[in-house]
Design a protein around this motif. Structure first.
Motif, PDB file in Angstrom:
ATOM      1  N   PRO A 213       0.902  -1.205  -0.080  1.00  0.00           N
ATOM      2  CA  PRO A 213      -0.022   0.100  -0.087  1.00  0.00           C
ATOM      3  C   PRO A 213       0.884   1.172  -0.069  1.00  0.00           C
ATOM      4  O   PRO A 213       2.100   1.247   0.588  1.00  0.00           O
ATOM      5  CB  PRO A 213      -0.875  -0.137   1.019  1.00  0.00           C
ATOM      6  N   ARG A 214       0.416   2.229  -0.445  1.00  0.00           N
ATOM      7  CA  ARG A 214       0.966   3.534  -0.736  1.00  0.00           C
ATOM      8  C   ARG A 214       0.178   4.761   0.386  1.00  0.00           C
ATOM      9  O   ARG A 214      -0.999   4.525   0.256  1.00  0.00           O
ATOM     10  CB  ARG A 214       0.957   4.096  -2.049  1.00  0.00           C
ATOM     11  N   VAL A 215       0.981   5.447   0.820  1.00  0.00           N
ATOM     12  CA  VAL A 215       0.378   6.559   1.605  1.00  0.00           C
ATOM     13  C   VAL A 215      -0.006   7.563   0.544  1.00  0.00           C
ATOM     14  O   VAL A 215       0.814   8.116  -0.202  1.00  0.00           O
ATOM     15  CB  VAL A 215       1.367   7.448   2.470  1.00  0.00           C
ATOM     16  N   VAL A 216      -1.511   8.137   0.414  1.00  0.00           N
ATOM     17  CA  VAL A 216      -1.954   8.858  -0.454  1.00  0.00           C
ATOM     18  C   VAL A 216      -2.560  10.044   0.320  1.00  0.00           C
ATOM     19  O   VAL A 216      -3.137   9.879   1.350  1.00  0.00           O
ATOM     20  CB  VAL A 216      -2.755   8.416  -1.385  1.00  0.00           C
ATOM     21  N   ARG A 217      -2.562  11.168  -0.202  1.00  0.00           N
ATOM     22  CA  ARG A 217      -3.359  12.402   0.455  1.00  0.00           C
ATOM     23  C   ARG A 217      -4.717  12.388  -0.141  1.00  0.00           C
ATOM     24  O   ARG A 217      -4.982  12.290  -1.102  1.00  0.00           O
ATOM     25  CB  ARG A 217      -2.559  13.740  -0.098  1.00  0.00           C
ATOM     26  N   ARG A 218      -5.718  12.635   1.126  1.00  0.00           N
ATOM     27  CA  ARG A 218      -6.957  12.611   0.937  1.00  0.00           C
ATOM     28  C   ARG A 218      -7.290  14.139   0.321  1.00  0.00           C
ATOM     29  O   ARG A 218      -6.640  15.042   0.602  1.00  0.00           O
ATOM     30  CB  ARG A 218      -7.704  12.294   2.251  1.00  0.00           C
ATOM     31  N   GLU A 219      -8.535  14.188   0.003  1.00  0.00           N
ATOM     32  CA  GLU A 219      -9.000  15.624  -0.617  1.00  0.00           C
ATOM     33  C   GLU A 219      -8.947  16.739   0.694  1.00  0.00           C
ATOM     34  O   GLU A 219      -8.559  17.914   0.692  1.00  0.00           O
ATOM     35  CB  GLU A 219     -10.257  15.493  -1.221  1.00  0.00           C
ATOM     36  N   ASP A 220      -9.216  15.954   1.958  1.00  0.00           N
ATOM     37  CA  ASP A 220      -9.536  17.067   3.039  1.00  0.00           C
ATOM     38  C   ASP A 220      -8.083  17.191   3.822  1.00  0.00           C
ATOM     39  O   ASP A 220      -7.993  17.872   4.855  1.00  0.00           O
ATOM     40  CB  ASP A 220     -10.452  16.437   4.185  1.00  0.00           C
ATOM     41  N   GLY A 221      -7.028  16.881   2.973  1.00  0.00           N
ATOM     42  CA  GLY A 221      -5.700  17.122   3.456  1.00  0.00           C
ATOM     43  C   GLY A 221      -5.051  16.058   4.265  1.00  0.00           C
ATOM     44  O   GLY A 221      -3.722  16.184   4.645  1.00  0.00           O
ATOM     45  N   GLY A 222      -5.978  15.140   4.858  1.00  0.00           N
ATOM     46  CA  GLY A 222      -5.395  13.842   5.643  1.00  0.00           C
ATOM     47  C   GLY A 222      -4.631  12.870   4.831  1.00  0.00           C
ATOM     48  O   GLY A 222      -4.789  13.193   3.548  1.00  0.00           O
ATOM     49  N   PHE A 223      -4.425  11.917   5.315  1.00  0.00           N
ATOM     50  CA  PHE A 223      -3.691  10.864   4.709  1.00  0.00           C
ATOM     51  C   PHE A 223      -4.115   9.272   4.724  1.00  0.00           C
ATOM     52  O   PHE A 223      -5.016   9.084   5.740  1.00  0.00           O
ATOM     53  CB  PHE A 223      -2.382  10.620   5.085  1.00  0.00           C
ATOM     54  N   ARG A 224      -4.262   8.427   4.084  1.00  0.00           N
ATOM     55  CA  ARG A 224      -4.684   7.111   4.123  1.00  0.00           C
ATOM     56  C   ARG A 224      -3.629   6.148   3.377  1.00  0.00           C
ATOM     57  O   ARG A 224      -3.003   6.581   2.352  1.00  0.00           O
ATOM     58  CB  ARG A 224      -5.997   6.779   3.546  1.00  0.00           C
ATOM     59  N   MET A 225      -3.756   4.959   3.565  1.00  0.00           N
ATOM     60  CA  MET A 225      -3.049   3.949   2.865  1.00  0.00           C
ATOM     61  C   MET A 225      -3.819   3.316   2.016  1.00  0.00           C
ATOM     62  O   MET A 225      -5.014   3.220   2.241  1.00  0.00           O
ATOM     63  CB  MET A 225      -2.686   2.659   3.945  1.00  0.00           C
ATOM     64  N   SER A 226      -3.252   3.282   0.676  1.00  0.00           N
ATOM     65  CA  SER A 226      -4.137   2.848  -0.456  1.00  0.00           C
ATOM     66  C   SER A 226      -3.513   1.641  -1.282  1.00  0.00           C
ATOM     67  O   SER A 226      -2.351   1.800  -1.594  1.00  0.00           O
ATOM     68  CB  SER A 226      -4.498   3.967  -1.305  1.00  0.00           C
ATOM     69  N   SER A 227      -4.370   0.706  -1.685  1.00  0.00           N
ATOM     70  CA  SER A 227      -3.740  -0.413  -2.397  1.00  0.00           C
ATOM     71  C   SER A 227      -4.294  -0.364  -3.844  1.00  0.00           C
ATOM     72  O   SER A 227      -4.505  -1.295  -4.416  1.00  0.00           O
ATOM     73  CB  SER A 227      -3.919  -1.708  -2.048  1.00  0.00           C
ATOM     74  N   GLU A 228      -5.065   0.862  -4.263  1.00  0.00           N
ATOM     75  CA  GLU A 228      -5.911   0.887  -5.415  1.00  0.00           C
ATOM     76  C   GLU A 228      -4.890   1.325  -6.680  1.00  0.00           C
ATOM     77  O   GLU A 228      -5.341   2.125  -7.248  1.00  0.00           O
ATOM     78  CB  GLU A 228      -7.033   2.036  -5.431  1.00  0.00           C
ATOM     79  N   PHE A 229      -3.880   0.363  -6.785  1.00  0.00           N
ATOM     80  CA  PHE A 229      -3.105   0.603  -7.992  1.00  0.00           C
ATOM     81  C   PHE A 229      -2.932  -0.839  -8.717  1.00  0.00           C
ATOM     82  O   PHE A 229      -2.110  -1.565  -8.492  1.00  0.00           O
ATOM     83  CB  PHE A 229      -1.662   1.196  -7.447  1.00  0.00           C
ATOM     84  N   PRO A 230      -3.577  -0.956  -9.667  1.00  0.00           N
ATOM     85  CA  PRO A 230      -3.914  -2.315 -10.156  1.00  0.00           C
ATOM     86  C   PRO A 230      -2.414  -2.728 -10.845  1.00  0.00           C
ATOM     87  O   PRO A 230      -2.281  -4.015 -11.205  1.00  0.00           O
ATOM     88  CB  PRO A 230      -4.928  -2.381 -11.232  1.00  0.00           C
ATOM     89  N   LEU A 231      -1.675  -1.919 -11.162  1.00  0.00           N
ATOM     90  CA  LEU A 231      -0.431  -2.410 -12.129  1.00  0.00           C
ATOM     91  C   LEU A 231       0.786  -2.611 -11.082  1.00  0.00           C
ATOM     92  O   LEU A 231       1.990  -2.990 -11.448  1.00  0.00           O
ATOM     93  CB  LEU A 231      -0.071  -1.181 -12.997  1.00  0.00           C
ATOM     94  N   SER A 232       0.413  -2.326  -9.704  1.00  0.00           N
ATOM     95  CA  SER A 232       1.674  -2.348  -8.644  1.00  0.00           C
ATOM     96  C   SER A 232       2.143  -3.962  -8.697  1.00  0.00           C
ATOM     97  O   SER A 232       1.418  -5.008  -8.962  1.00  0.00           O
ATOM     98  CB  SER A 232       1.077  -2.053  -7.397  1.00  0.00           C
ATOM     99  N   ILE A 233       3.501  -3.745  -8.405  1.00  0.00           N
ATOM    100  CA  ILE A 233       4.230  -5.139  -8.261  1.00  0.00           C
ATOM    101  C   ILE A 233       3.757  -5.820  -6.846  1.00  0.00           C
ATOM    102  O   ILE A 233       4.130  -6.709  -6.504  1.00  0.00           O
ATOM    103  CB  ILE A 233       5.754  -4.730  -8.285  1.00  0.00           C
TER     104      ILE A 233
END
Ligand SMILES: Cc1ncc(COP(=O)(O)O)c(C=O)c1O
Length: 485
Positions: free
Chosen positions: A304-324
């Motif tokens: 998972p990657r740390v991504v920035r949310r629209e409200d300025g906060g952060f979340r872990m995301s695995s929504e990257f279908p081409l990821s290794i």
């Protein structure tokens, strides 16, 4: 404990805590019991564990004595080439030890570790800025782990584009882990010889470039301490043939603020936070080998990657279908990342000065030592300089003897017999944290040693003579380590 008095002056002998224990000895005083004794619940009786009974002073002296057998960055100069053993400011340790960080469980939900996620995100952004790349993953836990991740990214990229490629070009001045990482990913490493300036010629790369080449792995600055001055042209050749350029950026300590690898043709690179960014390389870990990529490789980065949310906060995301996929559990080596963050933020533009001083110190040593040690590549270097033992060999003295004798003068030995392109190599990396006085003392020690090599070589053959442990049979020590006593 041995029955004879300590045999090395104030480096005291020390046995096992088990041998020191005496029945009834305590490191604390319990208050007098003011309640009735009550038996242990059934099933919990039995013999107590076999632990030594010790008082506080026994324990404190035991560990302090053990620590004095060792040599560390807090003890003195540690010019271990290719390892960037610089002094690491204690403030960075303090930030990484803040209770909120130490107490954070790796499975905390995002909402309860926003501070940590923000640090990971911002550290990635800082490293992208320092390297001139577009995105950085902080997952890999070591330099070699970053290399393997980079190879997997290159493989995923080619596969996504329908290309099957089998080879990676690796020059002879690359770090030893480079061909190993390429091979671990299933690629065949193709060696390229460096020229008499200690760098790669574009023509040599052109000669081995074909449609089966997936990419090139360039350690830059390389293991001879030189900047790969033809990297831009080499990148054009590799890109022109459909390959990608990997940079082993573990030696970034030489070029922070001076060179952005992303601007000179590099597609993917790793850094060693545990060299450049305030964690020492020695000691077996933990480490961190972030991988930075240009945009075209971003989709393949680990999750998972740390991504920035629209409200300025952060979340872990695995929504990257081409990821290794994942290359490490949880958030990476968090303590090492926090130290790097603290280092980068506290140094600011001073990072460039650190690199300049690291290069200046290496060139100062090179200039002072080149009369007494053989300098195979006599030209200005970056962060480290490489000598050989060829002047001393006539007296039967080798690189190993010189390195061991340095310990008697209070210096950690340099890296020896690496890189392989120099026979009997002595690789010295002073780093920016050594003062002129320290460098001069190091030169004095080496001047004395080369005189001893002529006048009394036996002294060097038996060195070190003042350390707790004398000359070891290094093969046996590695194969059958004796860790007690
Ligand atoms: C240039 C270079 N590349 C890669 C590595 C490998 O890093 P690690 O030991 O963290 O796997 C090192 C380690 O010293 C290095 O100096």
């Amino acid at each position: 404990m041995s029955s004879t008095p300590g045999s090395s002056g104030l480096i005291l002998d020390e046995g096992l805590l088990w041998e020191k224990g005496k029945k009834g000895r305590r490191g604390f005083s319990m208050p007098v019991r003011d309640v009735d004794e009550s038996p242990l619940p059934e099933g919990l009786e039995g013999d107590p564990p076999d632990l030594p009974e010790l008082c506080e002073v026994d324990v404190v002296r035991h560990y302090t004595r053990l620590s004095q057998w060792n040599f560390g960055l807090d003890t003195g100069m540690y010019p271990l080439g290719s390892c960037t053993m610089k002094y690491n400011p204690k403030t960075n340790e303090r930030q990484a030890s803040l209770p909120g960080f130490i107490g954070a469980h790796p499975l905390l939900p995002d909402a309860l570790c926003q501070g940590l996620l923000r640090i990971i995100w911002e550290t990635g952004a800082c490293l992208s800025e320092i390297t001139g790349m577009d995105e950085t993953s902080l997952q890999p836990s070591a330099g070699a782990h970053g290399e393997l991740t980079g190879m997997l990214l290159i493989h995923a990229y080619h596969e996504h584009n329908g290309a099957r490629k089998s080879k990676i070009i690796v020059p002879d001045t690359a770090h030893g882990t480079n061909p190993a990482s390429a091979a671990l990913c299933g690629y065949t490493p193709v060696p390229v010889k460096s020229n008499d300036r200690g760098v790669m010629d574009p023509e040599a790369v052109e000669a081995v470039m074909d449609e089966n080449v997936a990419g090139i792995m360039i350690t830059n600055p390389n293991t001879l301490g030189f900047f790969e001055e033809n990297i831009h042209r080499i990148a054009e050749i590799v890109h022109g043939g459909g390959g990608l350029v990997y940079c082993d950026g573990a030696n970034m300590n030489a070029v922070m603020g001076a060179v952005k690898m992303g601007h000179i043709g590099v597609d993917v690179m790793h850094l060693n936070l545990h060299k450049t960014f305030s964690t020492p390389h020695g000691g077996g870990g933990p480490g961190s080998g972030p991988v930075a990529v240009k945009k075209h490789l971003s989709p393949f980065l680990p999750v998972p990657r740390v991504v920035r949310r629209e409200d300025g906060g952060f979340r872990m995301s695995s929504e990257f279908p081409l990821s290794i996929g994942k290359v490490l559990a949880f958030h990476g080596s968090v303590g090492v990342i926090i130290k790097a963050y603290s280092y980068i933020r506290s140094m600011g533009p001073g990072l460039a000065d650190a690199s300049r001083l690291a290069v200046l110190n290496a060139n100062y040593l090179m200039a002072r030592l080149k009369g007494i040690l053989h300098l195979p590549y006599d030209r200005p270097c970056m962060h480290e300089c490489v000598f050989s033992d060829s002047f001393q060999k006539d007296h039967g003295v080798t690189t190993l003897d010189i390195a061991k004798r340095l310990m008697d003068y209070g210096f950690h030995p340099p890296t020896v017999y690496f890189p392989l392109v120099v026979s009997g190599a002595i690789m010295i990396e002073p780093t920016e944290t050594e003062s002129r006085e320290n460098l001069d003392e190091f030169v004095l020690a080496l001047e004395t040693i080369v005189r001893e090599a002529v006048e009394n070589p036996a002294l060097l053959h038996s060195a070190p003579s003042l350390s707790k442990v004398r000359r070891l049979d290094e093969v046996t020590a590695a194969r059958k380590p004796c860790l007690a006593g």
